[in-house]
Design a protein around this motif. Structure first.
Motif, PDB file in Angstrom:
ATOM      1  N   ALA A 247     -45.665 -33.753 105.781  1.00  0.00           N
ATOM      2  CA  ALA A 247     -46.941 -33.257 106.296  1.00  0.00           C
ATOM      3  C   ALA A 247     -47.807 -34.404 106.814  1.00  0.00           C
ATOM      4  CB  ALA A 247     -47.679 -32.491 105.204  1.00  0.00           C
ATOM      5  N   ASP A 248     -47.753 -35.529 106.113  1.00  0.00           N
ATOM      6  CA  ASP A 248     -48.552 -36.693 106.518  1.00  0.00           C
ATOM      7  C   ASP A 248     -47.983 -37.342 107.776  1.00  0.00           C
ATOM      8  OD1 ASP A 248     -50.314 -38.817 106.576  1.00  0.00           O
ATOM      9  OD2 ASP A 248     -49.332 -39.925 104.975  1.00  0.00           O
ATOM     10  N   GLU A 249     -46.676 -37.623 107.759  1.00  0.00           N
ATOM     11  CA  GLU A 249     -46.065 -38.365 108.858  1.00  0.00           C
ATOM     12  C   GLU A 249     -45.866 -37.524 110.118  1.00  0.00           C
ATOM     13  OE1 GLU A 249     -42.434 -39.933 107.332  1.00  0.00           O
ATOM     14  OE2 GLU A 249     -43.412 -41.446 106.074  1.00  0.00           O
ATOM     15  N   LYS A 250     -45.524 -36.258 109.978  1.00  0.00           N
ATOM     16  CA  LYS A 250     -45.210 -35.416 111.132  1.00  0.00           C
ATOM     17  C   LYS A 250     -46.401 -34.618 111.655  1.00  0.00           C
ATOM     18  CE  LYS A 250     -40.740 -36.369 110.975  1.00  0.00           C
ATOM     19  NZ  LYS A 250     -40.023 -37.104 112.064  1.00  0.00           N
ATOM     20  N   ALA A 251     -47.357 -34.330 110.780  1.00  0.00           N
ATOM     21  CA  ALA A 251     -48.469 -33.473 111.194  1.00  0.00           C
ATOM     22  C   ALA A 251     -49.832 -34.108 110.993  1.00  0.00           C
ATOM     23  CB  ALA A 251     -48.401 -32.152 110.428  1.00  0.00           C
TER      24      ALA A 251
ATOM     25  N   THR B 146     -42.962 -34.949  96.757  1.00  0.00           N
ATOM     26  CA  THR B 146     -42.902 -36.155  97.585  1.00  0.00           C
ATOM     27  C   THR B 146     -42.493 -35.818  99.010  1.00  0.00           C
ATOM     28  OG1 THR B 146     -42.294 -37.498  95.654  1.00  0.00           O
ATOM     29  CG2 THR B 146     -41.846 -38.436  97.824  1.00  0.00           C
ATOM     30  N   LEU B 147     -41.488 -34.968  99.142  1.00  0.00           N
ATOM     31  CA  LEU B 147     -40.987 -34.589 100.466  1.00  0.00           C
ATOM     32  C   LEU B 147     -42.046 -33.837 101.268  1.00  0.00           C
ATOM     33  CD1 LEU B 147     -38.592 -34.358 102.449  1.00  0.00           C
ATOM     34  CD2 LEU B 147     -37.991 -32.204 101.302  1.00  0.00           C
TER      35      LEU B 147
ATOM     36  N   PHE C 203     -43.310 -24.709 109.839  1.00  0.00           N
ATOM     37  CA  PHE C 203     -43.858 -25.264 111.074  1.00  0.00           C
ATOM     38  C   PHE C 203     -43.073 -26.476 111.573  1.00  0.00           C
ATOM     39  CE2 PHE C 203     -47.462 -23.155 108.963  1.00  0.00           C
ATOM     40  CZ  PHE C 203     -47.856 -22.290 109.983  1.00  0.00           C
ATOM     41  N   LEU C 204     -42.336 -27.122 110.672  1.00  0.00           N
ATOM     42  CA  LEU C 204     -41.542 -28.298 111.044  1.00  0.00           C
ATOM     43  C   LEU C 204     -40.106 -28.109 110.553  1.00  0.00           C
ATOM     44  CD1 LEU C 204     -44.169 -30.994 109.960  1.00  0.00           C
ATOM     45  CD2 LEU C 204     -43.698 -30.253 112.303  1.00  0.00           C
TER      46      LEU C 204
END
Length: 210
Positions: free
Chosen positions: A169-173, A163-164, A143-144
């Motif tokens: 997922a947290d920062e972009k979505a 970690t990645l 999705f990203l």
């Protein structure tokens, strides 16, 4: 005689004044003691160490314990008579309202569809299939795709993969990292309920996208 009476009144007044002074002094002492006690409590609350944060895995274990069927006061998950006890999870999508087993399989199939072209990803369950972090990375990358280069990832670098995936997922979505990297690295067989719950949050975020 009059003089003697006046002297007596004067002595009584002096005694009264002295008693009043002593009472005021006592009140001040009590007030001072109360203030000292309050100050001690404030200092104690300020110096008391902050409670140790509970990891997501521990929270899930607490929730599982609370919902144990062995507890007479625990809430029961809806199920048909004679059927085995199953964990109760609910999707927001009406099309996925079904038994817990069916919901798990449908979500797993959705993940397979999104990650079928990714190397080193083979989804057979919600536990060991996610143990090296690549499945999370593949699902997020689908999705990203511009967020990172999936081809540079390796199954051996588990901590880096977790970690990645969780960070992107947290920062972009805006998907909150319910899973802890340290816990995932430690466990070769993650708790499927924890993985399932986190993947469900990814589903809710991207379910309307291809």
């Amino acid at each position: 005689m009059v003089a003697n009476v006046n002297v007596l009144f004067a002595e009584e007044e002096e005694v009264t004044v002295t008693s009043s002074v002593r009472r005021n002094s006592s009140e001040k002492t009590v007030s001072s003691s109360t203030t000292t006690t309050k100050t001690s409590k404030v200092i104690e609350s300020m110096t008391r160490p902050a409670p140790k944060p509970v990891s997501p895995f521990a929270k899930f274990r607490q929730l599982e314990k609370q919902n144990s069927t062995n507890s007479p006061n625990s809430p029961k998950s809806p199920q048909s008579p004679g059927s085995p006890a199953l964990p109760y999870f609910k999707f927001t999508d009406p099309a996925l309202q079904a038994s817990a087993v069916t919901i798990k399989e449908r979500l797993l199939q959705w993940c397979r569809d999104k990650t079928r072209d990714y190397e080193n990803v083979k989804l057979e369950n919600f536990s060991t299939s996610w143990a090296d972090g690549l499945a999370f990375c593949a699902l997020v990358h689908h999705f990203l795709p511009d967020a990172f280069d999936y081809s540079q990832l390796s199954p051996e670098k588990r901590r880096h993969n977790f970690t990645l995936a969780f960070k992107i997922a947290d920062e972009k979505a805006g998907i909150y990292p319910l899973l802890d990297v340290d816990d995932m690295v430690t466990m070769r067989k993650p708790d499927w309920k924890c993985v399932f719950t986190y993947v469900q949050s990814i589903y809710r975020r991207f379910k309307d996208q291809d």
